[in-house]
Design a protein around this motif. Structure first.
Motif, PDB file in Angstrom:
ATOM      1  N   GLY A   6       1.276  -1.164   0.085  1.00  0.00           N
ATOM      2  CA  GLY A   6      -0.065   0.093  -0.302  1.00  0.00           C
ATOM      3  C   GLY A   6       0.825   0.903   0.345  1.00  0.00           C
ATOM      4  O   GLY A   6       0.095   2.110  -0.495  1.00  0.00           O
ATOM      5  N   GLY A   7       1.895   1.226   0.061  1.00  0.00           N
ATOM      6  CA  GLY A   7       2.761   2.527  -0.057  1.00  0.00           C
ATOM      7  C   GLY A   7       2.325   3.776   1.758  1.00  0.00           C
ATOM      8  O   GLY A   7       2.073   4.455   1.611  1.00  0.00           O
ATOM      9  N   ALA A   8       2.151   3.144   2.298  1.00  0.00           N
ATOM     10  CA  ALA A   8       1.939   3.332   4.030  1.00  0.00           C
ATOM     11  C   ALA A   8       2.076   4.383   4.220  1.00  0.00           C
ATOM     12  O   ALA A   8       2.616   4.923   4.054  1.00  0.00           O
ATOM     13  CB  ALA A   8       1.294   1.704   4.876  1.00  0.00           C
ATOM     14  N   ARG A   9       3.823   4.381   4.181  1.00  0.00           N
ATOM     15  CA  ARG A   9       4.421   5.170   4.291  1.00  0.00           C
ATOM     16  C   ARG A   9       5.074   6.002   3.895  1.00  0.00           C
ATOM     17  O   ARG A   9       6.157   7.030   4.009  1.00  0.00           O
ATOM     18  CB  ARG A   9       5.679   4.389   4.885  1.00  0.00           C
ATOM     19  N   LEU A  10       4.535   6.253   2.370  1.00  0.00           N
ATOM     20  CA  LEU A  10       4.801   6.394   1.726  1.00  0.00           C
ATOM     21  C   LEU A  10       4.339   7.596   1.180  1.00  0.00           C
ATOM     22  O   LEU A  10       2.889   7.089   0.192  1.00  0.00           O
ATOM     23  CB  LEU A  10       5.861   6.206   0.130  1.00  0.00           C
ATOM     24  N   GLU A  11       3.649   9.551   1.161  1.00  0.00           N
ATOM     25  CA  GLU A  11       2.512   9.609   0.796  1.00  0.00           C
ATOM     26  C   GLU A  11       2.915  10.991  -0.261  1.00  0.00           C
ATOM     27  O   GLU A  11       4.274  10.604  -1.180  1.00  0.00           O
ATOM     28  CB  GLU A  11       3.096  10.925   1.995  1.00  0.00           C
ATOM     29  N   GLY A  12       2.492  11.425  -0.683  1.00  0.00           N
ATOM     30  CA  GLY A  12       2.110  11.723  -1.806  1.00  0.00           C
ATOM     31  C   GLY A  12       2.572  11.115  -3.158  1.00  0.00           C
ATOM     32  O   GLY A  12       2.980  11.855  -4.496  1.00  0.00           O
ATOM     33  N   TRP A  13       1.775  10.332  -3.525  1.00  0.00           N
ATOM     34  CA  TRP A  13       2.025   9.965  -5.050  1.00  0.00           C
ATOM     35  C   TRP A  13       1.402  10.731  -6.027  1.00  0.00           C
ATOM     36  O   TRP A  13       0.136  11.079  -5.833  1.00  0.00           O
ATOM     37  CB  TRP A  13       1.319   8.607  -5.105  1.00  0.00           C
ATOM     38  N   SER A  14       1.893  10.723  -7.859  1.00  0.00           N
ATOM     39  CA  SER A  14       1.646  10.883  -8.095  1.00  0.00           C
ATOM     40  C   SER A  14       0.658   9.754  -9.421  1.00  0.00           C
ATOM     41  O   SER A  14       1.370   9.094  -9.197  1.00  0.00           O
ATOM     42  CB  SER A  14       1.998  12.039  -9.299  1.00  0.00           C
ATOM     43  N   LEU A  15      -0.744  10.370  -9.571  1.00  0.00           N
ATOM     44  CA  LEU A  15      -1.676   9.058 -10.423  1.00  0.00           C
ATOM     45  C   LEU A  15      -1.528   9.240 -11.977  1.00  0.00           C
ATOM     46  O   LEU A  15      -0.840   9.982 -12.137  1.00  0.00           O
ATOM     47  CB  LEU A  15      -2.786   8.554  -9.544  1.00  0.00           C
ATOM     48  N   GLN A  79       6.296   8.809  -7.286  1.00  0.00           N
ATOM     49  CA  GLN A  79       7.217   9.787  -6.401  1.00  0.00           C
ATOM     50  C   GLN A  79       8.006  10.492  -6.598  1.00  0.00           C
ATOM     51  O   GLN A  79       9.299   9.413  -7.361  1.00  0.00           O
ATOM     52  CB  GLN A  79       6.986   9.124  -5.302  1.00  0.00           C
ATOM     53  N   LEU A  80       8.485  11.712  -6.956  1.00  0.00           N
ATOM     54  CA  LEU A  80      10.039  12.225  -6.927  1.00  0.00           C
ATOM     55  C   LEU A  80       9.820  12.803  -6.041  1.00  0.00           C
ATOM     56  O   LEU A  80       9.271  13.242  -5.495  1.00  0.00           O
ATOM     57  CB  LEU A  80      10.016  13.337  -8.546  1.00  0.00           C
ATOM     58  N   ARG A  81      11.562  12.165  -5.291  1.00  0.00           N
ATOM     59  CA  ARG A  81      11.675  12.161  -4.181  1.00  0.00           C
ATOM     60  C   ARG A  81      13.549  12.809  -4.340  1.00  0.00           C
ATOM     61  O   ARG A  81      13.935  12.925  -5.517  1.00  0.00           O
ATOM     62  CB  ARG A  81      12.552  10.539  -3.900  1.00  0.00           C
ATOM     63  N   GLU A  82      13.223  13.363  -3.758  1.00  0.00           N
ATOM     64  CA  GLU A  82      15.309  14.177  -3.974  1.00  0.00           C
ATOM     65  C   GLU A  82      15.811  13.651  -4.973  1.00  0.00           C
ATOM     66  O   GLU A  82      16.899  13.879  -5.380  1.00  0.00           O
ATOM     67  CB  GLU A  82      15.598  14.347  -2.618  1.00  0.00           C
ATOM     68  N   ASP A  83      16.432  12.433  -4.627  1.00  0.00           N
ATOM     69  CA  ASP A  83      17.285  11.941  -5.303  1.00  0.00           C
ATOM     70  C   ASP A  83      17.098  10.504  -6.031  1.00  0.00           C
ATOM     71  O   ASP A  83      18.034   9.706  -6.337  1.00  0.00           O
ATOM     72  CB  ASP A  83      18.655  11.090  -3.911  1.00  0.00           C
ATOM     73  N   ASP A  84      15.855  10.070  -5.302  1.00  0.00           N
ATOM     74  CA  ASP A  84      14.995   8.763  -6.064  1.00  0.00           C
ATOM     75  C   ASP A  84      13.837   9.277  -7.293  1.00  0.00           C
ATOM     76  O   ASP A  84      13.002  10.039  -6.404  1.00  0.00           O
ATOM     77  CB  ASP A  84      15.445   7.908  -5.691  1.00  0.00           C
ATOM     78  N   LEU A  85      13.378   8.455  -7.834  1.00  0.00           N
ATOM     79  CA  LEU A  85      11.696   8.272  -8.512  1.00  0.00           C
ATOM     80  C   LEU A  85      11.539   7.235  -7.739  1.00  0.00           C
ATOM     81  O   LEU A  85      12.011   5.745  -7.570  1.00  0.00           O
ATOM     82  CB  LEU A  85      12.079   7.731  -9.964  1.00  0.00           C
ATOM     83  N   VAL A  86      10.268   6.844  -6.827  1.00  0.00           N
ATOM     84  CA  VAL A  86       9.319   5.323  -6.430  1.00  0.00           C
ATOM     85  C   VAL A  86       8.557   5.460  -6.947  1.00  0.00           C
ATOM     86  O   VAL A  86       7.831   5.904  -7.657  1.00  0.00           O
ATOM     87  CB  VAL A  86       9.466   6.161  -4.769  1.00  0.00           C
ATOM     88  N   PHE A  87       8.069   3.966  -7.871  1.00  0.00           N
ATOM     89  CA  PHE A  87       6.789   3.366  -8.678  1.00  0.00           C
ATOM     90  C   PHE A  87       6.408   2.935  -8.123  1.00  0.00           C
ATOM     91  O   PHE A  87       6.851   1.910  -6.988  1.00  0.00           O
ATOM     92  CB  PHE A  87       7.623   3.822  -9.907  1.00  0.00           C
ATOM     93  N   ARG A  88       5.167   2.752  -8.223  1.00  0.00           N
ATOM     94  CA  ARG A  88       4.301   1.486  -7.961  1.00  0.00           C
ATOM     95  C   ARG A  88       3.348   0.929  -8.387  1.00  0.00           C
ATOM     96  O   ARG A  88       2.561   1.528  -9.203  1.00  0.00           O
ATOM     97  CB  ARG A  88       4.291   2.083  -5.825  1.00  0.00           C
ATOM     98  N   ARG A  89       2.796  -0.049  -8.611  1.00  0.00           N
ATOM     99  CA  ARG A  89       1.721  -1.145  -9.258  1.00  0.00           C
ATOM    100  C   ARG A  89       1.308  -1.881  -9.415  1.00  0.00           C
ATOM    101  O   ARG A  89       1.881  -2.739  -8.028  1.00  0.00           O
ATOM    102  CB  ARG A  89       2.108  -0.570 -11.095  1.00  0.00           C
ATOM    103  N   GLY A  90      -0.253  -1.989  -8.850  1.00  0.00           N
ATOM    104  CA  GLY A  90      -0.285  -3.634  -8.835  1.00  0.00           C
ATOM    105  C   GLY A  90      -1.987  -3.654  -7.370  1.00  0.00           C
ATOM    106  O   GLY A  90      -1.580  -3.090  -6.666  1.00  0.00           O
ATOM    107  N   VAL A  91      -2.575  -4.630  -8.050  1.00  0.00           N
ATOM    108  CA  VAL A  91      -3.531  -4.483  -6.794  1.00  0.00           C
ATOM    109  C   VAL A  91      -3.180  -5.907  -6.535  1.00  0.00           C
ATOM    110  O   VAL A  91      -2.867  -6.084  -4.720  1.00  0.00           O
ATOM    111  CB  VAL A  91      -4.803  -4.428  -7.113  1.00  0.00           C
ATOM    112  N   MET A  92      -3.414  -7.013  -6.992  1.00  0.00           N
ATOM    113  CA  MET A  92      -3.260  -8.421  -6.507  1.00  0.00           C
ATOM    114  C   MET A  92      -2.150  -8.735  -6.491  1.00  0.00           C
ATOM    115  O   MET A  92      -1.701  -9.217  -5.346  1.00  0.00           O
ATOM    116  CB  MET A  92      -3.573  -9.325  -7.999  1.00  0.00           C
ATOM    117  N   PHE A  93      -1.050  -8.291  -7.185  1.00  0.00           N
ATOM    118  CA  PHE A  93      -0.022  -7.835  -7.016  1.00  0.00           C
ATOM    119  C   PHE A  93       1.506  -7.129  -7.305  1.00  0.00           C
ATOM    120  O   PHE A  93       0.918  -6.160  -8.060  1.00  0.00           O
ATOM    121  CB  PHE A  93       1.293  -9.302  -8.320  1.00  0.00           C
TER     122      PHE A  93
END
Lengths: 162, 550
Positions: A6-15, A79-93
Motif C-alpha cells: 500500500g505504500g503506507a509510509r510513502l505519502e504524496g503519490w502522483s497518479l 513519486q519524485l523524491r530528492e534523489d530517486d524515483l519511486v514507482f508502484r503498481r498492482g492490486v493483486m500483485f
C-alpha cells in the motif's frame, strides 16, 4: 494489521490519468474479446459441452479482470523524491521500486494508437537492470513531456557511469 | 608491433581470416556431401556393395546414379565448386573491405561492401577486452580480439590477428580505456615470445604460413638455436596466460585434479545421466527398447552440459591485474577474459547439496556490458568453478575489494553456513563488520518456506547488502551498493494473506538470485526504505568521488 504494501509510509503519490482506464479497458476487451468470440462461435457450431465450459471460464475471467481495471489503474503511481524515483503498481500483485536518478540510462516516451486517441503517453525509465521495469502508462501528453525533461535534467546532474 | 596497429591509421585483419571464417561453410558443404553419399563411401571403404534390397527391382533412386544417368555429374561438380569459389571470393572481398583503426579515443571498425557499416567504441565506454583462441585459429597462430562496450550488440570483434598482436592490443586498449597514457616502455620492457613471428605482414603479401616459416628460419639462423624456436612456438600454443611479461600475477586459486573430477561427478547432469540409465535399463529389459531415442536425447543434453562445465573448469585461473580481474580456462581453446571490478554487479556463492560433504563452493556473478546470452561463448559468469572455503575467501577478496578483511571473515563464517535470528532494527542499517545480523523470516513464513525460513534472510555489511538462501543447497548473494540499480518490494496474494513480502535488489541480469521471499511485511518495508536510502547514498558518494577526481 495492515497486510498490503500500500505504500503506507510513502505519502504524496502522483497518479496516472483517469482516462487511462478506458485505454486499459479497450486493450483488455480486445485481448479477451477475440478468444471469447472464437470460443462462443465454436460452441455454437459444435454444441460440445467442453467448448461451452471453456467459453464460460474465459468470459468469467475476462469480466472479473475488467471489473478490477479502475482499481488497477488507480494503483499505478510515482513519486519524485530528492534523489530517486519511486514507482508502484498492482492490486493483486503489488510492486514498489525505488530507482536513483543517477541510474537512468534513457527515458522513452511512446504513444500507441489507442493511447494517442485519448491524448495520453507512456513513459519508460530505463536502467541497466531489466527488472526495475519502471513504466508509467497513461500520462497526459503535456505531463509526460514535462516529466521526461525534468527527469533528464535531474539525471544529468546526478549521472554516474555504469 | 602492436603499436604499429594502434597508430590511428586504418588496418586490415590477418590475410588468413577469410579461410577461418569460411571454414564453417566448407564443413557444411562437406557435411551435405557426406550425408548424400553415405552408401557410396561405405562401398568405397569396404569394397563391397551395400545391400540395397528394398523389394524394388533395380537399384533404388540414388542421387549420384540419377545424376550420372542424366549426364549431370559434371554440372553438379561445377556448381558445388563454383559455390565454394564464390564463397572464397566473397570472403576475400569482405576481408578487403573490413578495416579497423585504434586511435587514442576510440576503436573503430568499418566493414561491408554494399551496406557500409562504421562502428565506433569510445575508450571510456569500453567494458572489457577479451582474447579468444579457437582451435583452428590456434593452429595457425591466430586469435580474435573482442572489445565489449556497454551497449547491447555494439561489440567490436577483430578476428583474426596474430596472437602476439592481440595480446599487445589487449593491453594497449585496456590501458587507454583505463584512462592511462599508453606507456611505450611498458610494452617494450616485455618482449613477447613470438614477437618476430607476429610482425604484421603488409596486405597482399605472400601467404602467412610461408611468412611464418620464413620468420622462423630467420629466427633460428639468427640465434642458431632451432630448438628454442620450436619450444617457443610450443609455449605459444600451450600457454594459458597469453602474455607472461605483462601479467606476472599468479592465479589465486588452484583446482586439484581430484576436486575437479569430484565436482564433475557430483553434479546434477551426472545424477540425471545415472537415473536415466537406470530407468532405460529397466524399460529396455521390459520390451520397451524404443525409448532409446528419449534416452539418447537426455544423454546428449546432459553430456554436453557436463562437457561444457568440464572445459570451463580445466586449467582455471583467476588473478588480479592492474586492468581488472583476469580469468582463463579451457584445454584446447584457451579463453582469457579481463573483467574490470566495476563490471561485477552481483556475486553469488553457492553450494549444491552433493558438494556439501566436501565443503565445496562455486562463485557466479552478474556482469554489466554482457552480450546477450548464447552469443557470449567465451564469456563466463563463473569466477570459481569449485573451491573450498579458503578459495572462496580469496576470490571474494579479489572481486569485492570494498569488503574489508574483518567483514570478509564474517561473511565466510556466518554467511555461508549458519542460521540467523530476526532483529528489531532493519538489517540494512546496521553496517557493523564484526558479526553479520541476518534478518530472517517470521515463523508464519514456514507455510511458504518450511525448511529455510530460519536461514533465508537479508543482512548489511559495509557498502553491501547480502541475501542468504537455502538449507540443502546453500547460497549467499552479495550486492555492492554502488552497482545496485534500485530497490524493490513485492507482494502477491498469498504473501498478502500471510502479511509477508518479497525484498528485491535490482541489478543487471545474470545468474545471481536477487530476492528474498517471505519477510514480514513491515520489516520488508523497513528494509526497502533503508536499502533505497543506502543505494542513494552510494550513488551520491560515487558521484562525489568522480567529481573530485575529474
Amino acid at each position: 494489521m495492515a497486510r498490503s504494501l500500500g505504500g503506507a509510509r510513502l505519502e504524496g503519490w502522483s497518479l496516472v490519468s483517469r482516462r487511462f482506464v478506458w485505454v486499459d479497458l479497450i486493450r483488455l476487451a480486445v485481448g479477451f474479446g477475440i478468444p471469447v468470440t472464437a470460443l462462443g462461435f465454436l460452441s455454437g457450431l459444435t454444441g460440445w459441452p467442453l467448448w461451452w465450459t471453456a467459453f464460460g471460464v474465459v468470459a468469467a475471467i475476462g469480466l472479473t479482470v475488467l471489473c478490477f481495471v479502475p482499481r488497477r489503474v488507480r494503483s499505478i503511481g510515482y513519486q519524485l523524491r530528492e534523489d530517486d524515483l519511486v514507482f508502484r503498481r498492482g492490486v493483486m500483485f503489488q510492486r514498489v521500486v525505488a530507482v536513483p536518478y543517477g541510474r537512468m540510462q534513457l527515458i522513452d516516451v511512446t504513444r500507441g494508437p489507442v493511447l494517442r486517441a485519448f491524448g495520453l503517453s507512456e513513459l519508460r525509465f530505463v536502467t541497466a537492470a531489466a527488472t526495475t521495469a519502471v513504466v508509467i502508462p497513461g500520462l497526459p501528453e503535456q505531463e509526460a513531456q514535462q516529466l521526461r525533461d525534468r527527469l533528464v535534467a535531474v539525471a544529468e546532474t546526478r549521472r554516474v557511469g555504469l | 608491433m602492436s603499436e604499429a596497429l594502434a597508430d590511428g591509421q586504418w588496418h586490415r585483419l590477418h590475410p588468413l581470416t577469410p579461410l577461418l571464417r569460411g571454414g564453417i561453410f566448407v564443413i557444411a558443404v562437406l557435411g551435405v556431401l557426406i550425408a548424400n553419399l553415405r552408401d557410396r563411401i561405405v562401398e568405397w571403404l569396404f569394397g563391397e556393395a551395400v545391400e540395397r534390397d528394398l523389394g524394388v527391382p533395380g537399384p533404388p533412386p540414388d542421387f549420384i546414379d540419377y545424376l550420372t544417368r542424366r549426364g549431370l555429374l559434371t554440372v553438379a561438380i561445377l556448381v558445388v565448386s563454383g559455390v565454394l569459389v564464390l564463397l572464397l571470393v566473397l570472403g576475400l572481398v569482405s576481408w578487403r573491405m573490413r578495416t579497423f583503426r585504434i586511435g587514442p579515443d576510440a576503436v573503430e571498425e568499418r566493414s561491408g561492401l554494399l551496406n557500409r557499416r562504421h562502428r565506433q567504441a569510445r575508450m571510456d565506454r569500453i567494458q572489457g577486452v577479451n582474447v579468444q583462441r579457437p582451435f583452428l585459429a590456434r593452429l595457425l597462430g591466430l586469435a580474435r580480439l573482442k572489445i565489449t562496450t556497454a551497449g547491447q550488440d555494439a561489440d567490436i570483434d577483430l578476428a583474426y590477428l596474430t596472437t602476439a598482436q592481440t595480446e599487445g592490443l589487449r593491453l594497449l586498449v585496456l590501458q587507454r580505456a583505463a584512462g592511462r597514457r599508453a606507456e611505450q616502455d611498458a610494452l617494450s620492457l616485455a618482449p613477447e615470445p613470438g614477437a618476430e613471428q607476429g610482425r604484421p605482414e603488409p596486405p597482399g603479401a605472400q601467404s602467412t604460413a610461408e611468412a611464418r616459416s620464413e620468420a622462423d628460419r630467420r629466427l633460428t639462423a639468427l640465434r642458431g638455436a632451432g630448438r628454442q624456436a620450436i619450444a617457443r612456438r610450443l609455449d605459444d600454443f600451450l600457454a594459458p596466460e597469453l602474455d607472461p611479461g605483462a601479467a606476472p600475477v599468479e592465479s589465486v586459486v588452484r583446482i586439484p585434479v581430484l576436486r575437479l573430477l569430484g565436482a564433475i561427478v557430483l553434479s546434477t547432469p551426472l545424477v540425471v545421466i545415472v537415473v536415466a540409465t537406470a530407468v532405460f535399463a529397466y524399460l529396455a529389459t521390459h520390451g520397451m527398447l524404443w525409448t532409446v531415442f528419449l534416452y539418447g536425447t537426455v544423454m546428449l543434453s546432459a553430456g554436453s552440459i557436463l562437457l561444457n562445465r568440464l572445459i570451463r573448469t580445466l586449467r582455471f585461473s583467476i588473478a588480479g591485474t592492474a586492468q581488472g580481474i583476469r580469468i582463463g580456462f579451457g584445454l584446447f581453446s584457451i579463453v582469457n577474459d579481463t573483467l574490470p571490478e566495476r563490471r561485477i554487479h552481483a556475486v553469488e556463492v553457492r553450494q549444491p547439496l552433493l558438494w556439501r560433504p566436501f565443503g565445496w563452493w562455486t562463485i557466479r556473478v552478474n556482469k554489466a556490458g554482457e552480450a546477450l546470452a548464447g552469443s557470449a561463448q567465451a564469456s563466463t559468469n563463473t569466477l570459481l568453478p569449485v573451491g573450498d572455503r579458503q578459495d572462496v575467501r580469496r576470490v571474494l577478496g579479489l572481486i569485492l575489494p570494498e569488503l574489508g578483511a574483518e567483514a570478509l571473515e564474517a561473511v565466510v563464517r556466518s554467511g555461508l553456513p549458519g542460521r540467523g535470528t530476526a532483529l528489531a532494527a532493519p538489517a540494512t542499517t546496521t553496517a557493523t563488520a564484526a558479526r553479520l545480523d541476518f534478518r530472517t523470516l517470521p515463523r508464519r513464513a514456514a507455510v511458504l518456506r518450511p525448511f529455510t525460513w530460519r536461514r533465508n534472510g537479508v543482512a548489511a555489511v559495509e557498502a553491501m547488502v547480502l541475501l542468504r538462501h537455502g538449507i540443502l543447497a546453500r547460497s549467499l548473494s552479495l550486492f555492492p551498493l554502488v552497482r545496485a540499480q534500485g530497490a524493490g518490494v513485492e507482494q502477491g496474494v498469498v504473501q498478502r494473506v500471510l502479511g509477508l513480502a518479497t525484498l528485491r535488489v535490482h541489478v543487471v541480469a545474470g545468474p545471481v538470485r536477487t530476492w528474498v521471499t517471505g519477510l514480514d511485511r513491515a520489516a520488508a518495508m523497513q528494509e526497502f526504505s533503508a536499502l533505497a536510502e543506502r543505494v542513494r547514498e552510494a550513488v551520491a558518494a560515487e558521484r562525489r568521488g568522480r567529481d573530485s577526481a575529474a
